[in-house]
Motif scaffolding. Structure first.
Motif, PDB file in Angstrom:
ATOM      1  N   ASP A   1       0.832  -1.203   0.000  1.00  0.00           N
ATOM      2  CA  ASP A   1       0.000   0.000   0.000  1.00  0.00           C
ATOM      3  C   ASP A   1       0.870   1.257   0.000  1.00  0.00           C
ATOM      4  O   ASP A   1       0.575   2.235  -0.707  1.00  0.00           O
ATOM      5  CB  ASP A   1      -0.909   0.003   1.242  1.00  0.00           C
ATOM      6  CG  ASP A   1      -2.142  -0.858   1.061  1.00  0.00           C
ATOM      7  OD1 ASP A   1      -2.552  -1.060  -0.094  1.00  0.00           O
ATOM      8  OD2 ASP A   1      -2.699  -1.325   2.077  1.00  0.00           O
TER       9      ASP A   1
ATOM     10  N   ARG B   1       2.451   1.623  -3.362  1.00  0.00           N
ATOM     11  CA  ARG B   1       1.467   2.094  -4.340  1.00  0.00           C
ATOM     12  C   ARG B   1       1.339   3.609  -4.271  1.00  0.00           C
ATOM     13  O   ARG B   1       1.295   4.293  -5.308  1.00  0.00           O
ATOM     14  CB  ARG B   1       0.111   1.425  -4.049  1.00  0.00           C
ATOM     15  CG  ARG B   1      -1.023   1.846  -4.987  1.00  0.00           C
ATOM     16  CD  ARG B   1      -0.763   1.392  -6.422  1.00  0.00           C
ATOM     17  NE  ARG B   1      -1.880   1.690  -7.285  1.00  0.00           N
ATOM     18  CZ  ARG B   1      -2.156   2.891  -7.801  1.00  0.00           C
ATOM     19  NH1 ARG B   1      -1.364   3.919  -7.513  1.00  0.00           N
ATOM     20  NH2 ARG B   1      -3.197   3.068  -8.584  1.00  0.00           N
TER      21      ARG B   1
ATOM     22  N   ASP C   1       1.165   0.328 -12.069  1.00  0.00           N
ATOM     23  CA  ASP C   1       0.233  -0.706 -12.523  1.00  0.00           C
ATOM     24  C   ASP C   1       0.513  -2.039 -11.830  1.00  0.00           C
ATOM     25  O   ASP C   1      -0.419  -2.746 -11.432  1.00  0.00           O
ATOM     26  CB  ASP C   1       0.334  -0.879 -14.036  1.00  0.00           C
ATOM     27  CG  ASP C   1      -0.204   0.316 -14.806  1.00  0.00           C
ATOM     28  OD1 ASP C   1      -0.898   1.154 -14.173  1.00  0.00           O
ATOM     29  OD2 ASP C   1       0.071   0.422 -16.012  1.00  0.00           O
TER      30      ASP C   1
ATOM     31  N   GLY D   1      -0.461  -1.778  -8.241  1.00  0.00           N
ATOM     32  CA  GLY D   1      -1.916  -1.654  -8.209  1.00  0.00           C
ATOM     33  C   GLY D   1      -2.616  -2.990  -8.382  1.00  0.00           C
ATOM     34  O   GLY D   1      -3.633  -3.271  -7.717  1.00  0.00           O
ATOM     35  N   ARG D   2      -2.109  -3.821  -9.256  1.00  0.00           N
ATOM     36  CA  ARG D   2      -2.688  -5.154  -9.442  1.00  0.00           C
ATOM     37  C   ARG D   2      -2.593  -5.970  -8.166  1.00  0.00           C
ATOM     38  O   ARG D   2      -3.531  -6.680  -7.785  1.00  0.00           O
ATOM     39  CB  ARG D   2      -1.978  -5.881 -10.579  1.00  0.00           C
ATOM     40  CG  ARG D   2      -2.315  -5.378 -11.971  1.00  0.00           C
ATOM     41  CD  ARG D   2      -1.362  -5.932 -12.997  1.00  0.00           C
ATOM     42  NE  ARG D   2      -1.267  -7.385 -12.914  1.00  0.00           N
ATOM     43  CZ  ARG D   2      -0.232  -8.095 -13.376  1.00  0.00           C
ATOM     44  NH1 ARG D   2       0.801  -7.467 -13.923  1.00  0.00           N
ATOM     45  NH2 ARG D   2      -0.239  -9.405 -13.280  1.00  0.00           N
TER      46      ARG D   2
ATOM     47  N   THR E   1      -2.252  -4.822  -4.975  1.00  0.00           N
ATOM     48  CA  THR E   1      -3.097  -4.304  -3.899  1.00  0.00           C
ATOM     49  C   THR E   1      -4.571  -4.570  -4.192  1.00  0.00           C
ATOM     50  O   THR E   1      -5.347  -4.861  -3.270  1.00  0.00           O
ATOM     51  CB  THR E   1      -2.856  -2.802  -3.692  1.00  0.00           C
ATOM     52  OG1 THR E   1      -3.047  -2.099  -4.932  1.00  0.00           O
ATOM     53  CG2 THR E   1      -1.444  -2.549  -3.174  1.00  0.00           C
ATOM     54  N   ALA E   2      -4.957  -4.492  -5.462  1.00  0.00           N
ATOM     55  CA  ALA E   2      -6.346  -4.791  -5.824  1.00  0.00           C
ATOM     56  C   ALA E   2      -6.700  -6.244  -5.545  1.00  0.00           C
ATOM     57  O   ALA E   2      -7.868  -6.579  -5.308  1.00  0.00           O
ATOM     58  CB  ALA E   2      -6.575  -4.471  -7.303  1.00  0.00           C
TER      59      ALA E   2
END
Length: 290
Positions: free
Chosen positions: A234, A237, A262, A265-266, A268-269
């Motif tokens: 996090d 990110r 990116d 982000g992938r 953490t998503a």
């Protein structure tokens, strides 16, 4: 010591052996290429077979693995009990094929990669990676040290080639990140207009900390567990958002920071925000790894 192949790299290898005081026999398919080395004390062989017979260890550096087989196959019977060190550029499957070929003729085989340019051969600060016969490496390590620091990776002959690709990728990625940093600190604006030299002085010291993270994260990857501690994905990110924004403000290429954004982000998503950066190894791998 015998050296087959006297292109730019092969000649540098032979020259390093000579400079270290090793008796060196050389051979090349093109006549006349050995003359400079002979002037430095090398013995010129009349044939590849003569060169192989002159030493218990032969270093081969030719244009391709196919060329290695073309030269050595006719004299394979002369290789029994000898060590063959192949420093020709090739792929992991090529390395395994040549190792299997050498075993058929009772030769000890090492596949290797010179991790520097020909002009730097002989400098102990660089590396030559070897994989294959441990006996051959141990028997000839002191001689091989004339080229650069010798590193044995394991008995699988394909390892040197795989490490070569991975380490070149690391070099390119690191240099690209460094160039991005140089562009950021050198751009106009508050805190800008710094020289590349000034930035690099700080960056090289910072790399010691990065190396420490790599060591810690390597243990996490091997264990398959990624505790984030106080440096979570996090946080990474958010950092990549700042890096993209700073690049846009200073007129610096945003492709690299966007790639990092990116990737984090992938992760953490997918629910890994509390994990460490090492978790991204799972997003580096594809489903189809062969």
């Amino acid at each position: 010591m015998s050296v087959l192949g006297l292109g730019r790299m092969g000649a540098a290898l032979a020259g390093a052996f000579l400079a270290a005081g090793h008796r060196t026999t050389v051979w090349n398919r093109t006549a006349g290429t050995a003359d400079t080395l002979v002037e430095k004390g090398a013995v010129k062989a009349g044939s590849a077979a003569e060169a192989v017979a002159a030493s218990p260890v032969t270093v081969v550096c030719l244009a391709s693995y196919e060329a290695v087989l073309e030269v050595l196959d006719p004299l394979a019977g002369e290789l029994a009990g000898r060590s063959l060190v192949n420093l020709t550029s090739g792929s992991p499957p090529h390395a395994r094929e040549r190792a299997a070929w050498a075993r058929r003729y009772a030769a000890e085989y090492l596949d290797g990669v010179v991790m520097t340019t020909s002009s730097s051969v002989g400098n102990g600060d660089h590396l030559v990676l070897y994989s294959g016969s441990r006996a051959a490496f141990d028997d000839h390590r002191d001689v091989l040290a004339a080229l650069a620091e010798p590193v044995h990776l394991g008995t699988d002959a394909a390892l040197a080639s795989v490490y070569d690709t991975a380490l070149l990728g690391l070099m390119c990625s690191t240099l690209t990140g460094w160039l991005h940093g140089v562009a950021l600190v050198g751009a106009d604006g508050p805190g800008g207009n710094e020289t590349a030299t000034a930035y690099t002085d700080v960056a090289t010291r910072w790399m010691r900390s990065v190396g420490g993270l790599m060591t810690a994260y390597a243990r996490q990857i091997d264990a398959g567990r990624y505790p984030g501690g106080d440096l979570t994905l996090d946080l990474h990110r958010s950092t990549t958002d700042l890096l993209v924004h700073a690049s846009e403000l200073r007129g610096v290429e945003t492709g690299l920071p966007r790639l990092l954004r990116d990737l984090t982000g992938r992760a953490t998503a997918a629910g890994h925000g509390d994990d460490s950066y090492a978790r991204l190894i799972e997003f580096m791998r594809t489903d189809d790894q062969g």
